[in-house]
Design an enzyme around this catalytic site. Structure first.
Site, PDB file in Angstrom:
ATOM      1  N   SER A  35      89.235  41.833  53.241  1.00  0.00           N
ATOM      2  CA  SER A  35      89.948  42.703  54.194  1.00  0.00           C
ATOM      3  C   SER A  35      89.813  44.161  53.804  1.00  0.00           C
ATOM      4  O   SER A  35      90.135  44.542  52.678  1.00  0.00           O
ATOM      5  CB  SER A  35      91.453  42.425  54.178  1.00  0.00           C
ATOM      6  N   HIS A  66      87.488  38.261  65.556  1.00  0.00           N
ATOM      7  CA  HIS A  66      86.803  39.456  65.056  1.00  0.00           C
ATOM      8  C   HIS A  66      85.322  39.145  65.004  1.00  0.00           C
ATOM      9  O   HIS A  66      84.922  37.999  64.855  1.00  0.00           O
ATOM     10  CB  HIS A  66      87.310  39.848  63.669  1.00  0.00           C
ATOM     11  N   HIS A  88      89.187  32.354  57.638  1.00  0.00           N
ATOM     12  CA  HIS A  88      90.384  32.059  56.854  1.00  0.00           C
ATOM     13  C   HIS A  88      90.978  30.721  57.269  1.00  0.00           C
ATOM     14  O   HIS A  88      90.922  30.345  58.442  1.00  0.00           O
ATOM     15  CB  HIS A  88      91.433  33.157  57.062  1.00  0.00           C
ATOM     16  N   TYR A  90      94.051  30.162  57.444  1.00  0.00           N
ATOM     17  CA  TYR A  90      95.214  30.423  58.298  1.00  0.00           C
ATOM     18  C   TYR A  90      94.832  30.627  59.763  1.00  0.00           C
ATOM     19  O   TYR A  90      95.680  30.634  60.635  1.00  0.00           O
ATOM     20  CB  TYR A  90      96.048  31.607  57.780  1.00  0.00           C
ATOM     21  N   GLU A  91      93.528  30.805  60.021  1.00  0.00           N
ATOM     22  CA  GLU A  91      93.074  30.882  61.411  1.00  0.00           C
ATOM     23  C   GLU A  91      92.881  29.485  61.991  1.00  0.00           C
ATOM     24  O   GLU A  91      92.527  29.338  63.162  1.00  0.00           O
ATOM     25  CB  GLU A  91      91.752  31.649  61.489  1.00  0.00           C
ATOM     26  N   ALA A 118      91.776  41.172  49.182  1.00  0.00           N
ATOM     27  CA  ALA A 118      92.999  41.957  49.043  1.00  0.00           C
ATOM     28  C   ALA A 118      94.075  40.979  48.585  1.00  0.00           C
ATOM     29  O   ALA A 118      94.101  39.831  49.035  1.00  0.00           O
ATOM     30  CB  ALA A 118      93.380  42.579  50.374  1.00  0.00           C
ATOM     31  N   MET A 215      95.085  34.892  50.354  1.00  0.00           N
ATOM     32  CA  MET A 215      94.889  33.780  51.290  1.00  0.00           C
ATOM     33  C   MET A 215      93.412  33.456  51.489  1.00  0.00           C
ATOM     34  O   MET A 215      93.005  33.012  52.566  1.00  0.00           O
ATOM     35  CB  MET A 215      95.520  34.137  52.648  1.00  0.00           C
ATOM     36  N   SER A 216      92.606  33.668  50.465  1.00  0.00           N
ATOM     37  CA  SER A 216      91.167  33.428  50.643  1.00  0.00           C
ATOM     38  C   SER A 216      90.524  33.071  49.311  1.00  0.00           C
ATOM     39  O   SER A 216      91.204  32.657  48.378  1.00  0.00           O
ATOM     40  CB  SER A 216      90.505  34.691  51.216  1.00  0.00           C
ATOM     41  N   ASN A 239      99.625  45.608  47.396  1.00  0.00           N
ATOM     42  CA  ASN A 239     101.093  45.710  47.546  1.00  0.00           C
ATOM     43  C   ASN A 239     101.758  44.904  46.441  1.00  0.00           C
ATOM     44  O   ASN A 239     101.165  43.952  45.933  1.00  0.00           O
ATOM     45  CB  ASN A 239     101.512  45.134  48.919  1.00  0.00           C
ATOM     46  N   HIS A 251     100.306  44.163  57.147  1.00  0.00           N
ATOM     47  CA  HIS A 251      98.841  44.181  57.052  1.00  0.00           C
ATOM     48  C   HIS A 251      98.325  45.625  57.088  1.00  0.00           C
ATOM     49  O   HIS A 251      97.321  45.942  56.454  1.00  0.00           O
ATOM     50  CB  HIS A 251      98.242  43.342  58.180  1.00  0.00           C
TER      51      HIS A 251
HETATM   52  N1  HPA Z   1     100.363  37.889  49.815  1.00  0.00           N
HETATM   53  C1  HPA Z   1      99.328  37.177  50.287  1.00  0.00           C
HETATM   54  N2  HPA Z   1      98.173  37.720  50.658  1.00  0.00           N
HETATM   55  C2  HPA Z   1      98.047  39.053  50.545  1.00  0.00           C
HETATM   56  C3  HPA Z   1      99.076  39.857  50.065  1.00  0.00           C
HETATM   57  C4  HPA Z   1     100.307  39.243  49.684  1.00  0.00           C
HETATM   58  O1  HPA Z   1     101.272  39.889  49.248  1.00  0.00           O
HETATM   59  N3  HPA Z   1      98.615  41.141  50.083  1.00  0.00           N
HETATM   60  C5  HPA Z   1      97.343  41.099  50.552  1.00  0.00           C
HETATM   61  N4  HPA Z   1      97.000  39.836  50.829  1.00  0.00           N
END
Ligand code: HPA
Length: 276
Positions: A35, A66, A88, A90-91, A118, A215-216, A239, A251
């Site tokens: 990402s 996308h 992903h 989650y998709e 990320a 998540m990847s 984050n 996001h």
């Molecule tokens: N959690 C899960 N996936 C993420 C996060 C998070 O805090 N930040 C970026 N991808």
């Protein structure tokens, strides 16, 4: 959608389509762009681009929401193929679909996989913008890309005791030192998503040894290891994970942070590829 763990015919067809589209390029290194990290694909030279719509067996763009493409070219003189746009879980994709590009890379002759992503920071000292070399991972997705029939060329029970190559990690640390880039090293936990975690989930992940959460990456690395490809993973901590920072997670904030550190990450990846 592909049956989990299936795919020998579809890998062969997809590989052929990619091989023809990028000929005469023969990539030795694949880079998965996470990402906000798509900029790395723009730095390639002498490129051939293959939109996912032209690869048989790839999910349709209207499903993934996308545009995605594979970009073959050279980076620092090394023949590479970059994957811009992930599938992903989650998709709604099977783990085997998420890892389909890696099976294609393997069939094209790729021997080294560099994955970027990320991630939320769990270790207290991590700040938005921290770069973390992935030392190991914990699969919390409750999905597995090798579940189902064994694909030709892969083992039933591949070893996963050291999925992130030691030599490549040492190389990454050397490049980081030379380039004066701060590089942490830690354990990445992969969750299915798409919601961010609860505070209790982050507390659990911390206790089981995770330093970052995303998540990847895990499906791709598992298949790469099953194919004997050596892996290097780099997380951009975007984050503090849920409950560890003052802000709600969004996001947009993830993308703002990846944009801020892209210069450093780009230099790191280039330096690693140059030294391969
Ligand atoms: N959690 C899960 N996936 C993420 C996060 C998070 O805090 N930040 C970026 N991808």
């Amino acid at each position: 959608m592909a049956e989990a763990g299936s795919g020998a015919p579809e890998v062969a067809q997809a590989t052929e389509a990619v091989r023809v589209a990028i000929a005469p390029r023969a990539p030795r290194v694949a880079i998965v762009l996470g990402s906000g990290l798509g900029f790395l694909g723009e730095g390639l030279e002498g490129t051939a681009r293959v939109p996912y719509a032209r690869i048989p067996g790839f999910p349709k763009p209207e499903v993934i929401g996308h545009a995605g493409e594979l970009i073959a070219g050279t980076l620092e003189g090394v023949p590479v193929i970059a994957q811009s746009g992930r599938f992903h879980l989650y998709e709604g994709h099977d783990a085997a679909v998420a890892a389909l590009p890696v099976r294609i890379f393997a069939a094209l002759g790729v021997r080294t996989l560099i994955v970027t992503n990320a991630a939320g920071g769990i270790r207290r000292t991590y700040r938005p913008g921290t770069l973390m070399l992935i030392a190991d991972h914990i699969n919390m997705m409750a999905r597995h890309p090798l579940a189902g029939r064994v694909v030709e060329g892969e083992e039933r029970f591949p070893d996963m005791s050291d999925p992130y190559d030691r030599e490549l990690r040492a190389l990454a640390r050397r490049v980081a030192t030379d380039e004066q880039i701060a590089l942490e090293e830690g354990v990445y936990a992969a969750m299915l998503g798409p919601s961010y975690e609860t505070k209790a989930e982050i507390e659990m992940l911390k206790r089981i040894g995770a330093d970052a959460v995303g998540m990847s990456t895990v499906p791709e690395v598992i298949v790469a290891r099953a194919r004997g490809i050596r892996c290097l993973g780099i997380s951009t901590i975007t984050n503090p994970a849920a409950g560890l920072g003052a802000q709600k997670l969004s996001h947009e904030d993830v993308l703002v942070t990846t944009d801020r550190v892209k210069g450093e990450l780009g230099r790191l990846v280039r330096g690693i590829v140059r030294a391969l």
